[in-house]
Write a protein that holds these residues in place. Sequence first.
Motif, PDB file in Angstrom:
ATOM      1  N   SER A 164      22.314  38.474  59.534  1.00 33.06           N
ATOM      2  CA  SER A 164      22.966  38.888  60.778  1.00 33.06           C
ATOM      3  C   SER A 164      22.021  39.608  61.722  1.00 33.06           C
ATOM      4  O   SER A 164      22.401  39.941  62.858  1.00 33.06           O
ATOM      5  N   GLY A 165      20.803  39.870  61.258  1.00 34.53           N
ATOM      6  CA  GLY A 165      19.857  40.611  62.091  1.00 34.53           C
ATOM      7  C   GLY A 165      20.166  42.089  62.168  1.00 34.53           C
ATOM      8  O   GLY A 165      19.685  42.770  63.086  1.00 34.53           O
ATOM      9  N   GLN A 166      20.935  42.595  61.203  1.00 33.96           N
ATOM     10  CA  GLN A 166      21.314  44.010  61.191  1.00 33.96           C
ATOM     11  C   GLN A 166      20.992  44.629  59.827  1.00 33.96           C
ATOM     12  O   GLN A 166      21.894  45.024  59.085  1.00 33.96           O
ATOM     13  N   PRO A 167      19.720  44.732  59.496  1.00 30.73           N
ATOM     14  CA  PRO A 167      19.364  45.338  58.214  1.00 30.73           C
ATOM     15  C   PRO A 167      19.717  46.817  58.180  1.00 30.73           C
ATOM     16  O   PRO A 167      19.923  47.447  59.230  1.00 30.73           O
ATOM     17  N   VAL A 168      19.797  47.362  56.967  1.00 31.27           N
ATOM     18  CA  VAL A 168      20.004  48.802  56.801  1.00 31.27           C
ATOM     19  C   VAL A 168      18.725  49.509  57.262  1.00 31.27           C
ATOM     20  O   VAL A 168      17.631  49.212  56.769  1.00 31.27           O
ATOM     21  N   LEU A 169      18.857  50.430  58.193  1.00 28.17           N
ATOM     22  CA  LEU A 169      17.699  51.089  58.798  1.00 28.17           C
ATOM     23  C   LEU A 169      17.428  52.411  58.099  1.00 28.17           C
ATOM     24  O   LEU A 169      18.299  53.281  58.035  1.00 28.17           O
ATOM     25  N   VAL A 170      16.208  52.547  57.601  1.00 22.93           N
ATOM     26  CA  VAL A 170      15.867  53.630  56.686  1.00 22.93           C
ATOM     27  C   VAL A 170      14.637  54.379  57.174  1.00 22.93           C
ATOM     28  O   VAL A 170      13.708  53.780  57.726  1.00 22.93           O
ATOM     29  N   GLY A 171      14.639  55.690  56.958  1.00 21.48           N
ATOM     30  CA  GLY A 171      13.442  56.505  57.131  1.00 21.48           C
ATOM     31  C   GLY A 171      13.108  57.179  55.815  1.00 21.48           C
ATOM     32  O   GLY A 171      14.014  57.550  55.056  1.00 21.48           O
ATOM     33  N   MET A 172      11.832  57.339  55.519  1.00 22.15           N
ATOM     34  CA  MET A 172      11.424  57.917  54.248  1.00 22.15           C
ATOM     35  C   MET A 172      10.481  59.084  54.475  1.00 22.15           C
ATOM     36  O   MET A 172       9.517  58.972  55.238  1.00 22.15           O
ATOM     37  N   ILE A 173      10.777  60.209  53.806  1.00 22.07           N
ATOM     38  CA  ILE A 173       9.925  61.394  53.877  1.00 22.07           C
ATOM     39  C   ILE A 173       9.191  61.524  52.546  1.00 22.07           C
ATOM     40  O   ILE A 173       9.806  61.779  51.510  1.00 22.07           O
ATOM     41  N   GLY A 174       7.879  61.350  52.576  1.00 19.37           N
ATOM     42  CA  GLY A 174       7.077  61.447  51.363  1.00 19.37           C
ATOM     43  C   GLY A 174       6.714  60.075  50.828  1.00 19.37           C
ATOM     44  O   GLY A 174       7.595  59.275  50.518  1.00 19.37           O
ATOM     45  N   ALA A 175       5.426  59.802  50.731  1.00 16.61           N
ATOM     46  CA  ALA A 175       4.964  58.500  50.249  1.00 16.61           C
ATOM     47  C   ALA A 175       4.077  58.673  49.031  1.00 16.61           C
ATOM     48  O   ALA A 175       2.977  58.132  48.958  1.00 16.61           O
ATOM     49  N   GLY A 176       4.571  59.452  48.055  1.00 18.72           N
ATOM     50  CA  GLY A 176       3.877  59.611  46.792  1.00 18.72           C
ATOM     51  C   GLY A 176       4.207  58.476  45.847  1.00 18.72           C
ATOM     52  O   GLY A 176       4.483  57.348  46.271  1.00 18.72           O
ATOM     53  N   LYS A 177       4.210  58.764  44.541  1.00 17.64           N
ATOM     54  CA  LYS A 177       4.406  57.720  43.545  1.00 17.64           C
ATOM     55  C   LYS A 177       5.764  57.051  43.675  1.00 17.64           C
ATOM     56  O   LYS A 177       5.868  55.819  43.719  1.00 17.64           O
ATOM     57  N   PHE A 178       6.837  57.822  43.726  1.00 16.18           N
ATOM     58  CA  PHE A 178       8.178  57.251  43.805  1.00 16.18           C
ATOM     59  C   PHE A 178       8.330  56.458  45.094  1.00 16.18           C
ATOM     60  O   PHE A 178       8.776  55.303  45.087  1.00 16.18           O
ATOM     61  N   GLY A 179       7.947  57.075  46.210  1.00 16.74           N
ATOM     62  CA  GLY A 179       8.076  56.389  47.481  1.00 16.74           C
ATOM     63  C   GLY A 179       7.266  55.114  47.536  1.00 16.74           C
ATOM     64  O   GLY A 179       7.722  54.093  48.071  1.00 16.74           O
ATOM     65  N   THR A 180       6.066  55.144  46.980  1.00 18.47           N
ATOM     66  CA  THR A 180       5.211  53.963  46.988  1.00 18.47           C
ATOM     67  C   THR A 180       5.820  52.850  46.150  1.00 18.47           C
ATOM     68  O   THR A 180       5.748  51.661  46.523  1.00 18.47           O
ATOM     69  N   MET A 181       6.430  53.190  45.042  1.00 16.25           N
ATOM     70  CA  MET A 181       7.082  52.171  44.224  1.00 16.25           C
ATOM     71  C   MET A 181       8.214  51.501  44.999  1.00 16.25           C
ATOM     72  O   MET A 181       8.397  50.279  44.922  1.00 16.25           O
ATOM     73  N   PHE A 182       8.977  52.292  45.758  1.00 13.08           N
ATOM     74  CA  PHE A 182      10.027  51.690  46.578  1.00 13.08           C
ATOM     75  C   PHE A 182       9.432  50.826  47.681  1.00 13.08           C
ATOM     76  O   PHE A 182       9.944  49.740  47.980  1.00 13.08           O
ATOM     77  N   LEU A 183       8.359  51.288  48.283  1.00 12.79           N
ATOM     78  CA  LEU A 183       7.711  50.493  49.327  1.00 12.79           C
ATOM     79  C   LEU A 183       7.284  49.123  48.800  1.00 12.79           C
ATOM     80  O   LEU A 183       7.347  48.120  49.518  1.00 12.79           O
ATOM     81  N   ALA A 184       6.853  49.080  47.541  1.00  9.38           N
ATOM     82  CA  ALA A 184       6.460  47.800  46.947  1.00  9.38           C
ATOM     83  C   ALA A 184       7.631  46.825  46.905  1.00  9.38           C
ATOM     84  O   ALA A 184       7.467  45.623  47.138  1.00  9.38           O
TER      85      ALA A 184
END
Length: 450
Positions: free
Chosen positions: A13-33
């Motif tokens: 639909s062109g309406q993805p869930v819009l997300v902001g992330m604070i902190g790009a350590g191990k956990f955040g990087t795993m989600f980014l993958a």
Amino acid sequence: MNLFTKLQERAASGQPVLVGMIGAGKFGTMFLAQALRLKGIHIVGVVDLHPDAAKSNMKLVGWDAAAYSASSLDDAATSGATFVGDDWEALTAHPKIEIIIECTGNPIAAVTHCLKAFENGKHIINVTVEADAFVGPGLANKAREAGVIYSMAYGDQPALASDLVDWARGCGFSVVAAGRGHKWMPHYRQSTPETVWDHWGLTKEQAERGRLNPKMFNAFLDGSKPAIESAAIANVCGLDAPENGLVFPSGGIDDVPNLARPRSEGGVLDHKGMVDVISCLTPEGEQIPHDIRKGVWVCFEGDTEYLRNCFEEYKVVTDDSGRYMCNYKRWHLIGLELGISVASVGIRKEPTGAAHEFRADVAAISKRQLKKGEILDGEGGYTVAGGLRPASISVTEGYVPLGLAQNVTLIRDVPEGQPVKWSDVQADTNTDAYRLRREVEASISNNRAA
């Protein structure tokens, strides 16, 4: 069972869930993958104290430079790319962002980030379970007042264990206990960032290759993280904490039904309805086969003859009486599983676990004889470890929660193995975390008075 389908629909639909992330350590990087593979999720912005390090981690897990080269949050929101910066307040205030993922690992900062996000009408997925352990009920209440959602992070063990508890209760079973696994020996309590890798089972080179933080991983080893996560499970699921701290009984998966039952029936629990942690090592330090070290479990009861007969007929593993059974998830994949929380909050408007009560707390316990004038270095450090206690006892006795035992100065000596009390420290009272903690403590006092 259809979150992925719903994410695909959002993408189409062109309406993805819009997300902001604070902190790009191990956990955040795993989600980014994994976020690269989930077209129904658009990470509008990533903020970190060190934006270049965040970009380096994004490159490490397969992001093309163009994907994180948006010139601003506005540009990112319209272009589909991601902006990387260091202004968390701008991120939490941006009108297009629906969900903020807090994964700094800093509990004091996390509380401020969560509260500001609530003020701006954002849902929060709080990866920083250290904050949840000492003010989770307060954060959940603030979210309700703001009309938004506060959620634990799927992929971390508290949310996974809470999911198992919900499964058991949703099936009609009475839950006797729930918890996680761990590699535990009593002397690990004194572990420091200098000793962690030898105990953990990694070489220093392997740890550096994975960009692993020794202080963070030491928090797992010294019992702090098991206490923190057990507190979160207890406060979400309405379970009790052991009065004298986690027992850490030794066993494999099939031993759980015998261990996680009341002492009066041969187990380790004070009573039914508790949390604890199963160790994958024998008391002599030997590895136990088919362990639950990296997973979670729930123990439930066949409280009628018919249910016990069903256990027997379907050849499930029970305790030696045939009354207690467990279900489990043997592994947790940390940030690789966080998409479940994003989809649940963003699409279903349901948290993947949120504290309803303040039953369990994590006190700062001295690792050694501490002297007046020393500065506590918090979770995973050299001075204190976390000890699980019933919240009623912790508040009544004035124990300092582990999450606030960071950069505070002792004003008197504290013997080894003792909880640090508010009367022992010069506390920093000028933080959102401290103020919210006092509100949560007042709720215990008010309930007791009532």
